[in-house]
Design an enzyme around this catalytic site. Structure first.
Site, short mmCIF file in Angstrom:
data_model
loop_
_atom_site.label_atom_id
_atom_site.label_comp_id
_atom_site.label_asym_id
_atom_site.label_seq_id
_atom_site.Cartn_x
_atom_site.Cartn_y
_atom_site.Cartn_z
N ARG A 153 0.83 -1.22 0.00
CA ARG A 153 0.00 0.00 0.00
C ARG A 153 0.86 1.26 0.00
O ARG A 153 0.68 2.16 -0.84
CB ARG A 153 -0.92 -0.02 1.24
N ARG A 234 10.51 0.33 9.38
CA ARG A 234 10.87 0.12 10.77
C ARG A 234 12.39 0.15 10.86
O ARG A 234 13.08 -0.35 9.95
CB ARG A 234 10.37 -1.24 11.29
N GLU A 263 14.22 2.87 19.07
CA GLU A 263 13.57 4.15 19.36
C GLU A 263 13.26 4.26 20.85
O GLU A 263 12.87 3.25 21.45
CB GLU A 263 12.26 4.24 18.55
N HIS A 281 9.87 9.48 13.90
CA HIS A 281 8.76 8.55 13.63
C HIS A 281 7.42 9.28 13.49
O HIS A 281 6.49 9.06 14.26
CB HIS A 281 8.69 7.45 14.71
N GLY A 283 5.78 9.35 10.43
CA GLY A 283 5.27 8.96 9.10
C GLY A 283 3.79 9.23 8.90
O GLY A 283 3.38 9.75 7.86
P1 NAP Z 1 1.86 -3.75 2.98
O1 NAP Z 1 0.76 -3.15 2.17
O2 NAP Z 1 1.63 -5.06 3.64
O3 NAP Z 1 3.18 -3.80 2.07
C1 NAP Z 1 4.35 -4.40 2.50
C2 NAP Z 1 5.16 -4.78 1.30
O4 NAP Z 1 6.39 -5.35 1.77
C3 NAP Z 1 4.52 -5.83 0.39
O5 NAP Z 1 4.68 -5.46 -0.95
C4 NAP Z 1 5.30 -7.11 0.69
O6 NAP Z 1 5.42 -7.98 -0.42
C5 NAP Z 1 6.67 -6.51 0.98
N1 NAP Z 1 7.52 -7.44 1.72
C6 NAP Z 1 7.24 -8.14 2.83
N2 NAP Z 1 8.30 -8.90 3.16
C7 NAP Z 1 9.26 -8.68 2.23
C8 NAP Z 1 10.56 -9.17 2.01
N3 NAP Z 1 11.08 -10.06 2.85
N4 NAP Z 1 11.26 -8.70 0.95
C9 NAP Z 1 10.70 -7.80 0.10
N5 NAP Z 1 9.47 -7.30 0.26
C10 NAP Z 1 8.75 -7.74 1.31
O7 NAP Z 1 2.27 -2.75 4.18
P2 NAP Z 1 2.09 -1.16 4.23
O8 NAP Z 1 0.75 -0.84 4.73
O9 NAP Z 1 2.57 -0.58 2.97
O10 NAP Z 1 3.11 -0.82 5.43
C11 NAP Z 1 4.46 -1.18 5.37
C12 NAP Z 1 5.15 -0.90 6.68
O11 NAP Z 1 5.39 0.50 6.82
C13 NAP Z 1 4.36 -1.26 7.95
O12 NAP Z 1 4.45 -2.62 8.27
C14 NAP Z 1 5.00 -0.38 9.01
O13 NAP Z 1 6.05 -1.08 9.64
C15 NAP Z 1 5.58 0.78 8.20
N6 NAP Z 1 4.91 2.07 8.50
C16 NAP Z 1 5.60 3.06 9.08
C17 NAP Z 1 5.00 4.27 9.32
C18 NAP Z 1 5.75 5.40 9.96
O14 NAP Z 1 5.16 6.14 10.72
N7 NAP Z 1 7.02 5.57 9.66
C19 NAP Z 1 3.65 4.47 8.98
C20 NAP Z 1 2.98 3.43 8.39
C21 NAP Z 1 3.60 2.22 8.15
P3 NAP Z 1 4.13 -8.80 -0.98
O15 NAP Z 1 3.18 -7.74 -1.44
O16 NAP Z 1 4.68 -9.58 -2.11
O17 NAP Z 1 3.61 -9.58 0.17
C1 GLV Z 2 3.41 3.42 12.12
O1 GLV Z 2 4.59 3.30 12.22
C2 GLV Z 2 2.51 2.39 11.72
O2 GLV Z 2 2.95 1.24 11.55
O3 GLV Z 2 1.32 2.69 11.56
#
Ligand code: NAP
Ligand code: GLV
Length: 316
Positions: A153, A234, A263, A281, A283
């Site tokens: 996403r 992360r 963190e 942090h 995001g």
């Molecule tokens: P998502 O929709 O589940 O997307 C995660 C992506 O990572 C998917 O494309 C997945 O591949 C890929 N992936 C998983 N394991 C992998 C690996 N070993 N090698 C390569 N690619 C891999 O998750 P999202 O909603 O985008 O969120 C992602 C992450 O962002 C969250 O889990 C969170 O930790 C972080 N985040 C941080 C903040 C912040 O405040 N900084 C805010 C929001 C989220 P597949 O599609 O093929 O399964």
């Molecule tokens: C923030 O880091 C989240 O995973 O929503």
């Protein structure tokens, strides 16, 4: 029914918990002992990512516990397997924060490339004396190649922004994304090729056993010396010591970071380096998105306690 909210959350979320016996534990991350005490007898826990919800916390809550609703999309702070073993549902807040977090990644990408942090420090120190032909120059962003690690996403929301900057998009994920390839003209690469070919690299995987230290010394050696790394996923996905060394030795041009291995500790070398932009942090930290995240976490919790399917169940 008793609900423990581990940190102060936006009012919008608390409003969705009306009718429950709600305790909001603290503004700052609670001491572990206070969490273990406060959780006793809870039917639901609304947690945030600063609280580790493991077997000890689940057991301290006791047999009435039905749900842990995380106010985050990432849920590496929760032992999902231990929750499943105890029949406790876990939920998260996917989707609602994609655009806001993608904005943050792009903000860091631009700031690191165009040396915004250095410029701000220069002005605040009183040492900016004049416009300079060679002052604070950095690489162009527009028209360059962006490699996205984790193309779900948020990764895809970042890719849409990159298209607006005329960038070529490369990606790596566990599975191929044919729709996104068509819509964004994105190209699949294995990790090593993506690192070799990209001018900018942005990480968007969850933290799992597989992604822990996914980017380390070997990966930095593959990147261009002009490359910029952005991490809003992360902290432990990147080996921080190796990144600090790569930045200090100018093996890559710069980094923009929103997340850290331990963190709120930040690797001491980062604090001395000019070529890293540091965000605490934030995001998903827009007013609108944090309100919605709190509402969604509360709705998920309410659904489970009222015997309905939550919108966003997490499976181990
Ligand atoms: P998502 O929709 O589940 O997307 C995660 C992506 O990572 C998917 O494309 C997945 O591949 C890929 N992936 C998983 N394991 C992998 C690996 N070993 N090698 C390569 N690619 C891999 O998750 P999202 O909603 O985008 O969120 C992602 C992450 O962002 C969250 O889990 C969170 O930790 C972080 N985040 C941080 C903040 C912040 O405040 N900084 C805010 C929001 C989220 P597949 O599609 O093929 O399964
Ligand atoms: C923030 O880091 C989240 O995973 O929503």
């Amino acid at each position: 029914m008793k609900v423990l909210v581990t940190r102060e959350i936006p009012e919008a979320g608390l409003r969705r918990l009306e009718g429950f016996d709600v305790t909001v534990l603290s503004e700052e991350p609670p001491e572990r002992a206070d969490l273990l005490e406060a959780v006793r007898g809870a039917h639901g826990i609304l947690s945030v990512l600063t609280e580790k919800i493991d077997a000890e916390v689940l057991d301290a809550a006791g047999e009435d516990l039905e749900v842990v609703a995380n106010m985050a999309v990432g849920y590496d702070n929760i032992d999902v397997e231990a929750a499943e073993e105890r029949g406790v549902a876990v939920t998260n807040t996917p989707g609602v924060l994609d655009e806001t977090t993608a904005d943050t990644a792009f903000m860091l990408l631009l700031a690191a490339a165009r040396r915004l942090g250095e410029g701000e420090r220069l002005i605040r120190s009183g040492n900016w004396h004049a416009w300079g032909p060679k002052q604070l120059t950095g690489p162009d962003v527009w028209g360059k190649t962006l490699g996205i690690i984790g193309f779900g996403r948020i990764g895809q929301a970042v890719a849409w922004r990159a298209k607006g900057f005329g960038m070529e998009v490369l990606y790596t994920a566990r599975s191929r994304k044919e729709d996104a390839e068509r819509e964004l003209d994105a190209k699949l690469r294995d990790l090593d090729d993506l690192l070799r070919e990209s001018d900018f690299v942005s990480i968007h995987t969850p933290l799992t056993d597989e992604t822990h230290h996914l980017i380390g010394e070997k990966e930095f050696s593959l990147m261009k010396p002009t490359a910029v790394l952005v991490n809003t996923s992360r902290g432990p996905v990147v080996d921080e010591a190796a990144l600090a060394e790569a930045l200090a030795q100018k093996r890559i041009f710069a980094a923009g970071l929103d997340v850290y291995e331990e963190e709120p500790k930040v690797h001491s070398k980062f604090l001395e380096l000019e070529n890293v932009v540091l965000a605490p942090h934030i995001g998903s930290a827009s007013i609108e998105t944090r309100n919605r995240m709190a509402e969604i976490a509360a709705q998920n919790l309410r659904a489970v306690l009222e015997g309905r399917e939550p919108e966003n169940p997490v499976e181990g």
